[in-house]
Design a protein around this motif. Structure first.
Motif, short mmCIF file in Angstrom:
data_model
loop_
_atom_site.label_atom_id
_atom_site.label_comp_id
_atom_site.label_asym_id
_atom_site.label_seq_id
_atom_site.Cartn_x
_atom_site.Cartn_y
_atom_site.Cartn_z
N ASP A 89 0.97 -0.96 0.04
CA ASP A 89 0.36 0.32 0.56
C ASP A 89 0.84 1.18 -0.27
O ASP A 89 0.65 1.85 -1.13
N ASP A 90 1.66 1.32 0.12
CA ASP A 90 2.67 2.55 0.67
C ASP A 90 2.96 2.24 -0.70
O ASP A 90 3.81 3.66 -1.00
N LEU A 91 3.50 1.28 -1.20
CA LEU A 91 4.04 1.89 -2.63
C LEU A 91 3.58 2.30 -3.45
O LEU A 91 4.11 2.89 -4.59
N LYS A 92 1.94 2.03 -3.36
CA LYS A 92 1.42 1.97 -4.14
C LYS A 92 0.94 3.56 -4.00
O LYS A 92 0.62 4.52 -5.51
N ALA A 93 0.74 4.49 -2.97
CA ALA A 93 0.94 5.73 -2.56
C ALA A 93 2.43 6.66 -3.19
O ALA A 93 1.96 7.71 -3.29
N TYR A 94 3.70 5.94 -3.16
CA TYR A 94 4.92 6.70 -3.35
C TYR A 94 5.61 6.06 -4.77
O TYR A 94 6.25 7.43 -5.09
N PHE A 95 4.69 5.68 -5.09
CA PHE A 95 5.61 4.81 -7.09
C PHE A 95 5.00 5.71 -7.19
O PHE A 95 5.95 5.91 -8.52
N LEU A 96 3.51 6.21 -7.86
CA LEU A 96 3.36 7.01 -9.29
C LEU A 96 3.99 8.14 -8.93
O LEU A 96 4.53 9.21 -10.20
N PRO A 97 4.17 8.96 -7.82
CA PRO A 97 5.25 10.50 -7.94
C PRO A 97 6.20 10.35 -8.37
O PRO A 97 6.61 11.21 -8.99
N THR A 98 6.71 9.29 -7.97
CA THR A 98 8.70 8.98 -8.27
C THR A 98 8.43 8.48 -10.04
O THR A 98 9.72 9.51 -10.63
N MET A 99 7.50 7.83 -10.31
CA MET A 99 7.76 7.69 -11.61
C MET A 99 7.01 9.08 -12.51
O MET A 99 7.56 9.21 -13.32
N GLU A 100 6.20 9.79 -12.48
CA GLU A 100 6.36 10.71 -12.80
C GLU A 100 7.23 11.99 -13.18
O GLU A 100 7.89 12.48 -13.97
N LEU A 101 7.93 11.85 -11.74
CA LEU A 101 9.33 13.03 -11.98
C LEU A 101 10.38 12.38 -12.65
O LEU A 101 11.29 12.89 -13.67
N GLY A 102 10.52 10.58 -13.03
CA GLY A 102 11.29 10.15 -13.33
C GLY A 102 11.49 10.44 -14.98
O GLY A 102 12.38 10.48 -15.80
N LEU A 103 9.70 10.15 -15.22
CA LEU A 103 9.80 10.74 -16.64
C LEU A 103 9.50 11.46 -17.70
O LEU A 103 10.45 11.70 -18.67
N THR A 104 9.32 12.77 -16.55
CA THR A 104 8.97 14.26 -16.99
C THR A 104 11.41 14.19 -16.84
O THR A 104 11.36 14.51 -18.18
N ALA A 105 11.72 13.61 -16.63
CA ALA A 105 13.10 14.28 -16.62
C ALA A 105 13.94 13.23 -17.68
O ALA A 105 14.28 13.95 -17.99
N GLY A 106 14.10 11.91 -17.52
CA GLY A 106 14.30 11.45 -18.88
C GLY A 106 13.78 12.20 -19.69
O GLY A 106 14.51 12.53 -21.51
N LEU A 107 12.21 12.73 -20.25
CA LEU A 107 11.75 13.05 -21.69
C LEU A 107 12.86 13.75 -21.40
O LEU A 107 13.31 14.22 -22.87
N MET A 108 12.61 15.31 -20.30
CA MET A 108 14.26 15.98 -20.80
C MET A 108 15.48 15.82 -21.26
O MET A 108 15.53 16.15 -22.63
N PHE A 109 15.84 15.17 -20.35
CA PHE A 109 16.51 14.84 -20.66
C PHE A 109 17.62 14.13 -22.46
O PHE A 109 18.58 15.28 -22.57
N PHE A 110 16.32 13.64 -22.80
CA PHE A 110 16.50 12.45 -23.57
C PHE A 110 16.39 13.65 -25.48
O PHE A 110 17.15 13.81 -26.30
#
Length: 335
Positions: A89-110
């Motif tokens: 349950d904790d992973l469900k709550a915290y994982f998606l914000p990290t994925m959003e930040l990581g995907l945004t940063a990934g799109l930026m640098f690529f």
């Protein structure tokens, strides 16, 4: 191809099993008593022993690991010693914000790193190339936590253009939950107020996370493209009268993409390490913040789950990059 894929999946499962074993042993040998932490500093020794029995911490190490693996195969990550909730349950709550930040940063640098590297290679030894190389050197040399603090100082404290942290303005309700990504959910539901606020909050942490990887990708793109541009078939294409744009994008860039994809996969893996510091600096409610809390209070089940999820993401990205090789270069075949 299928034989290669099955073999890689087997190696991946073996790697993840080794990761769980090493992490399990390390979380049990570090100083500290998880049962004491879970029971609280004011708990009596009888209460601590009761908590130890409840979580199975009184059993031998190999028995604890066997129980953990049996539960893990059923999708049970155990109960958090800190939040007292199931770790899943904790992973469900915290994982998606990290994925959003990581995907945004990934799109930026690529999306910025590859064009910057192309321009640097096309205009070699020009002022643009020198500026690009200086930009890349700064990105590789500057630690992520220093860069993040500098951005906060300049753009929040001095200029007041961006917020210091958080995911959305506290006075703006989050968008209706569809995917868990505030940017995407705001766009789908037409909640422009939430979209603007989410963009405003994610910009600085995403730039901080992407800058180092952007520099590495741009330098690799430049080096790889310059090597390809010196090949005989490029001179032949130019001699045939093809437009420079066609020579560059169709003939040169595609043949230079294999090392670019390789370094991109490695940089995505490095984002998983950098996200911990970035989320703490910008108070981003993601997996990095959860990991920091778990390590601080020695929440062994949460540490195990975070390590396993990170390992799955890293190995998954590397497998995806290997499969993309056959798309950009049809000469590559896996057996």
């Amino acid at each position: 191809m299928w034989a290669y894929l099955l073999r890689r999946l087997g190696y991946t499962l073996l790697t993840l099993w080794g990761l769980t074993l090493i992490t399990f042993v390390l979380t049990r040998v570090v100083p500290g008593d998880p049962a004491r932490i879970a029971a609280g500093p004011q708990a009596r020794q009888e209460q601590v022993e009761q908590v130890r029995r409840m979580y199975g911490l009184d059993k031998p190490l190999w028995v604890q690991y066997g129980i953990y693996m049996a539960n893990l195969l059923r999708g049970d990550f155990g109960k958090s010693l800190w939040s007292k909730r199931p770790v899943i349950d904790d992973l469900k709550a915290y994982f998606l914000p990290t994925m959003e930040l990581g995907l945004t940063a990934g799109l930026m640098f690529f999306c910025l790193g590859v064009p910057l590297g192309i321009l640097s290679a096309v205009y070699r030894n020009s002022p643009l190339d020198h500026l690009s190389r200086l930009f890349a050197l700064a990105g590789v040399s500057l630690p992520v936590f220093i860069f993040g603090l500098v951005l906060q100082l300049v753009f929040y404290k001095i200029l007041g253009w961006f917020p210091a942290g958080g995911r959305i303005d506290p006075f703006i309700p989050p968008p209706r939950h569809l995917t868990g990504f505030y940017l995407l959910d705001s766009l789908i539901t037409g909640n422009w107020r939430a979209l603007v606020s989410s963009l405003h909050h994610i910009f600085l942490p995403a730039v901080t996370l992407a800058y180092g990887s952007l520099a590495v990708v741009s330098r690799m793109t430049r080096a790889s493209l310059l090597e390809v541009l010196g090949q005989d078939y490029i001179r032949t294409a130019r001699a045939k009268g093809l437009a420079e744009r066609v020579v560059l994008l169709k003939h040169a860039l595609r043949n230079a993409m294999v090392p670019i994809l390789t370094i991109t996969g490695l940089q995505i893996g490095s984002l998983l390490g950098g996200v911990l510091l970035v989320e703490i600096i910008f108070s981003w409610p993601g997996l990095g913040t959860y990991a920091y809390t778990a390590v601080t209070v020695l929440d062994v089940n949460a540490i195990m789950a975070i390590t396993l999820v990170t390992g799955i993401l890293y190995t998954g990205v590397n497998l995806l990059v290997d499969l993309l090789y056959t798309v950009v270069d049809p000469r590559i075949r896996y057996r």
